[in-house]
Design an enzyme around this catalytic site. Structure first.
Site, PDB file in Angstrom:
ATOM      1  N   GLU A   3       7.417   1.936 -83.719  1.00 11.88           N
ATOM      2  CA  GLU A   3       8.317   2.700 -83.749  1.00 11.88           C
ATOM      3  C   GLU A   3       8.223   3.908 -84.767  1.00 11.88           C
ATOM      4  O   GLU A   3       6.858   3.502 -85.462  1.00 11.88           O
ATOM      5  CB  GLU A   3       9.469   1.874 -84.733  1.00 11.88           C
ATOM      6  CG  GLU A   3       9.522   1.854 -85.685  1.00 11.88           C
ATOM      7  CD  GLU A   3      10.868   1.532 -86.626  1.00 11.88           C
ATOM      8  OE1 GLU A   3      11.139   2.433 -86.751  1.00 11.88           O
ATOM      9  OE2 GLU A   3      11.250   0.195 -86.687  1.00 11.88           O
ATOM     10  N   LYS A   6      17.416  -7.115 -92.835  1.00 12.58           N
ATOM     11  CA  LYS A   6      18.008  -7.287 -94.197  1.00 12.58           C
ATOM     12  C   LYS A   6      19.625  -7.436 -94.575  1.00 12.58           C
ATOM     13  O   LYS A   6      20.202  -8.080 -93.782  1.00 12.58           O
ATOM     14  CB  LYS A   6      17.685  -5.643 -94.203  1.00 12.58           C
ATOM     15  CG  LYS A   6      16.969  -4.656 -94.758  1.00 12.58           C
ATOM     16  CD  LYS A   6      17.097  -3.310 -94.621  1.00 12.58           C
ATOM     17  CE  LYS A   6      15.731  -2.819 -94.123  1.00 12.58           C
ATOM     18  NZ  LYS A   6      15.431  -2.363 -92.678  1.00 12.58           N
TER      19      LYS A   6
END
Length: 829
Positions: A59, A201
């Site tokens: 990405e 996360k």
């Protein structure tokens, strides 16, 4: 009339042309007409179409919205190099000037990521792709980094099944009222791409994230990473989250098998493989929980919500962790990219096995885009993928391309009263010997002797030319008698125009000369040191055209077993030299590519003049079409892995690069600046390099060539040699490596004293010592135990320097250019 139903089976069997095959009939029609907005990099397209290498998607949001410029350039280069080092092809995906690109060249990466921090640089998810590309068609050229969702969409359109990234988006805490759920999760429910990350996360709601993925039908598994039994789903900076993983994946083979099964069954949902952060970089869950609680509290107090919430929290985590989170971030991304490449490699092996069993081109139900190259990149040359390759499963090769010559060594014999240097304008007494030589021959001979007994499956192939003369026939016969491969030796029978070689006499320009086998004459002083040399390598000048290369040399390259290494010497004219380099970079499994400068005059051929008009007033490098005079495409980063100049050749390389505009390319400064040397470069070098070399500018010149070369090994004669290189992205920086780092930017510098002291009385011939050194380096880096077929791992150059120096000493003490005693050294590899 009723519209016929188009089933998956019918679509797979359809006769749609390759250039417009896609995911569905409607998408096919649209992309076929709007191909201006979707481009696949040629290297990526070739790997996908020929199944020659595994392809891994990367990405770009991490570069445009995660790291500042130029740190993001260094990270992009590091991640792509990890894919290449592990045998894959990186496909960095993003939107550049309104075009969705699957695979970005180094210059394109710089153009995109240099816009990091600009409000005009978009964060591209699925919903934004049409917007950015549509405005591109309308004349508004937007740039954007693709998120996980956006990257998955474009990767799938190109036919890429494995995507490695940092962390997955998820369900935010309080999403029951805010509805803040990452589009990554929805994309995993509808796009069949395997995403490898280090989980979510930990400020996200991990239990709800896993529940949402279950609802979407996306499989979630966590790599055991050496642990027994069931494991917890990772929480990005921490190996554990307190939440059990739905399933445990033992290794890359299992992961690849799952992807392959889903593909065969035609399932349209994605897969998430969670790869826990390496243990040495992990931050404990207890520590992260405290940091995150404070970061969330401050975000709520500041009113940071929606799209501003995550950036605010990440900034606070960096601050509260003392930047430990950033170090962990980089480590886990690198680990994920390596894991993703290994999974892609196993997947490709499964697909090839299935293809062989079925006797068809593909067993996949998903039909993917395979666009034709743009008109500007089309070539009349025979494409590499179109030439059949032999089925030689049991061997791999080292390929050496360059000069094969008859060598004459003239050793001056002084009288008792004269100088030890031969006198000009008169005859000098000498001892003259004739041997088979040439730079490429000597390199190939050294590698052959070192590998012939102890690595029999590794064959050394010399690609060179001889004339239709007695010397040429004798040379080929002698090579064959010595056990070397001779299939790559071309006998050229046509003539060559003197205008193609540097003949200063204007009266001789345009004359035709009969081709003859190359000759080299070395005149040495009484100490056997080279005083003067004369070389006639004009036969290689006959390959001074693209068509000649395609007809004569490209088929030879492609007929050989899979190369582990390719060495090119500078006896080729500049256009042909760069054809060799271009072909070497496109070979399967990305072999080690090395360059031997040969001489001060010929070294400069590596850096011929660039088209300065292609550097715009904005400092942006625009790629011109290859020059017919030079045949040189714009340089990518690390076009070479290794060069071995002496001090004089190093200066010639540096001078040519500087004079011809290479140090003006934007990426050159970006790479050099990323080393972080500052104003005290000499001081940093002094801990590793003798002071006299620093004063001579040797390490400084070597460092300035690193944007083009992975490793520079400067040979210093009796003093030894100097290694200057950039650490590979996945390379561990342990004590052995760390003690030779001169900056935090991964710049490695190490001086090696001569491995063995040699008295003047022991010196027999200096003609082949540099060539022996390079041949031993390449053989030592690419052969030996643990380097079997298909294994791309290679030794670092510094690990074989002493070995190569000792091999050179053997030739120094031999009457032959390359000592036959090298056979005995082969077992040391």
């Amino acid at each position: 009339m009723a519209t016929p139903v188009l089933t998956r089976h019918a679509l797979r069997k359809s006769t749609l042309p390759k250039s417009v095959q896609c995911l569905s009939l409607n998408q096919t029609r649209q992309l076929a007409s709007d191909s201006k907005i979707f481009k696949i990099q040629p290297q990526v397209r070739e790997a996908l179409e020929t199944k020659s290498k595994p392809v891994v998607a990367l990405e770009t949001t991490i570069y445009t919205h995660g790291f500042p410029y130029p740190e993001n350039v260094a990270l992009a280069s590091e991640l792509e190099s990890i894919v290449r080092v592990n045998g894959g092809v990186p496909a960095t995906i993003g939107i550049l000037e309104g075009v969705a690109r699957v695979g970005l060249d180094p210059e394109e990466i710089i153009r995109l990521v240099s816009t990091a921090g600009s409000k005009d640089t978009l964060k591209i998810s699925r919903r934004d792709i049409g917007y950015a590309c549509g405005l591109g068609l309308a004349g508004k050229r937007l740039n954007g980094g693709t998120t996980i969702a956006g990257t998955m969409v474009l990767a799938h359109l190109a036919g890429i099944k494995v995507f490695a990234t940092g962390g997955l988006g998820g369900v935010h805490r309080g999403a029951e009222s805010s509805m803040d759920i990452s589009a990554d999760l929805t994309e995993l429910g509808r796009t069949p791409v395997a995403v490898i990350s280090s989980g979510c996360k930990s400020f996200l709601d991990i239990p709800r994230t896993l529940e949402y993925l279950e609802t979407e039908g996306a499989l979630v598994g966590t790599f055991a990473d050496g642990r027994d039994g069931s494991v917890e789903f990772p929480a990005f900076w921490s190996r554990d989250s307190g939440v059990k993983s739905p399933v445990t994946i033992q290794n890359e083979v299992e992961a690849a098998a799952i992807i392959h099964a889903q593909s065969i069954l035609g399932l349209t949902s994605g897969i998430h493989f969670a790869n826990p952060i390496p243990a040495e970089f992990s931050i404990s869950k207890a520590e992260m929980d405290v940091i995150i609680a404070q970061a969330i509290e401050e975000a709520n107090a500041a009113g940071a919500s929606g799209k501003d919430n995550t950036p605010f929290i990440l900034s606070k985590i960096k601050e509260l962790s003392g930047s430990k989170s950033i170090k962990a971030n980089r480590a886990l991304i690198a680990a994920n990219v390596k894991r993703g490449t290994l999974v892609a490699k196993e997947l490709l092996a499964l697909e090839l096995a299935a293809q062989q069993e079925s006797g068809t081109q593909s067993t996949d139900y998903t039909i993917n885009v395979a666009f034709e190259p743009p008109a500007s990149s089309k070539s009349t040359n025979t494409p590499i993928a179109a030439i059949p390759k032999p089925d030689i499963a049991s061997t791999e090769s080292i390929v050496v391309a360059g000069a094969l010559a008859i060598d004459y060594s003239c050793d001056y014999i002084p009288s008792t009263t004269s100088s030890n240097i031969p006198q000009l304008h008169t005859s000098n007494p000498a001892s003259i010997t004739q041997t088979l030589g040439g730079v490429a021959h000597n390199i190939a001979r050294a590698a052959h002797l070192l590998t012939t007994t102890h690595s029999p499956s590794l064959r050394v192939h010399l690609l060179s030319a001889v004339g239709p003369d007695l010397a040429g026939r004798a040379a080929v016969a002698q090579l064959a008698a010595s056990g070397m491969e001779v299939a790559g030796i071309q006998t050229l029978t046509n003539t060559i125009s003197s205008s193609t070689i540097a003949i200063p006499d204007a009266n001789k320009q345009g004359q035709q000369q009969e081709l003859h086998t190359s000759q080299y004459m070395a005149i040495n002083d009484s100490k056997k040191d080279l005083h003067l040399a004369m070389a006639d390598m004009s036969i290689l000048e006959s390959a001074n055209s693209t068509s000649s290369f395609s007809k004569t040399w490209l088929p030879s390259i492609l007929s050989l077993p899979s190369p582990r290494a390719m060495v090119i010497d500078a006896n080729w004219p500049a256009p042909t030299l760069h054809e060799w380099l271009h072909a070497a970079r496109k070979l399967p499994n990305r072999p080690l590519v090395a360059f031997e400068p040969v001489s001060v005059a010929k070294a400069a051929r590596l850096f011929p003049p660039l088209n300065r008009s292609a550097i715009t007033g904005h400092g942006r490098w625009e790629q011109p079409p290859p020059s017919k005079e030079i045949g040189l495409p714009v340089y990518p980063l690390n076009i070479l892995d290794l060069i071995t100049p002496n001090q004089h050749e190093l200066r010639a390389l540096h001078s040519a690069a500087r004079a011809n505009g290479y140090f003006e390319l934007p990426f050159w400064w970006t790479v050099v600046n990323a080393f972080g040397l500052g104003l005290n470069a000499k001081g940093r070098f002094s801990a590793q390099v003798p002071g006299d070399l620093i004063e001579e500018g040797v390490p400084q010149m070597a460092v300035q060539l690193l944007p083009f070369v992975g490793a520079v090994v400067v040979t210093l004669g009796k003093r030894g040699c100097l290694v200057v290189r950039i650490l590979d992205g996945g390379e561990e920086r342990d004590e052995r490596v760390g003690s030779y780092l001169v900056s935090g930017g991964g710049l490695y510098m190490r001086f090696f004293p001569a491995a063995e002291a040699v008295g003047e009385e022991d010196v027999v011939s200096v003609n082949g010592i540099g060539d022996t050194f390079l041949g031993a380096l390449v053989a030592g880096m690419t052969s030996g135990s643990g380097m079997g077929k298909g294994e791309r791992k290679r030794r670092n150059v510094e690990d074989v320097i002493d070995f190569a120096q000792r091999a050179a000493v053997r030739s120094l003490k031999s009457k032959e250019a390359v000592s036959p005693e090298l056979v005995e050294m082969g077992r040391e590899m």
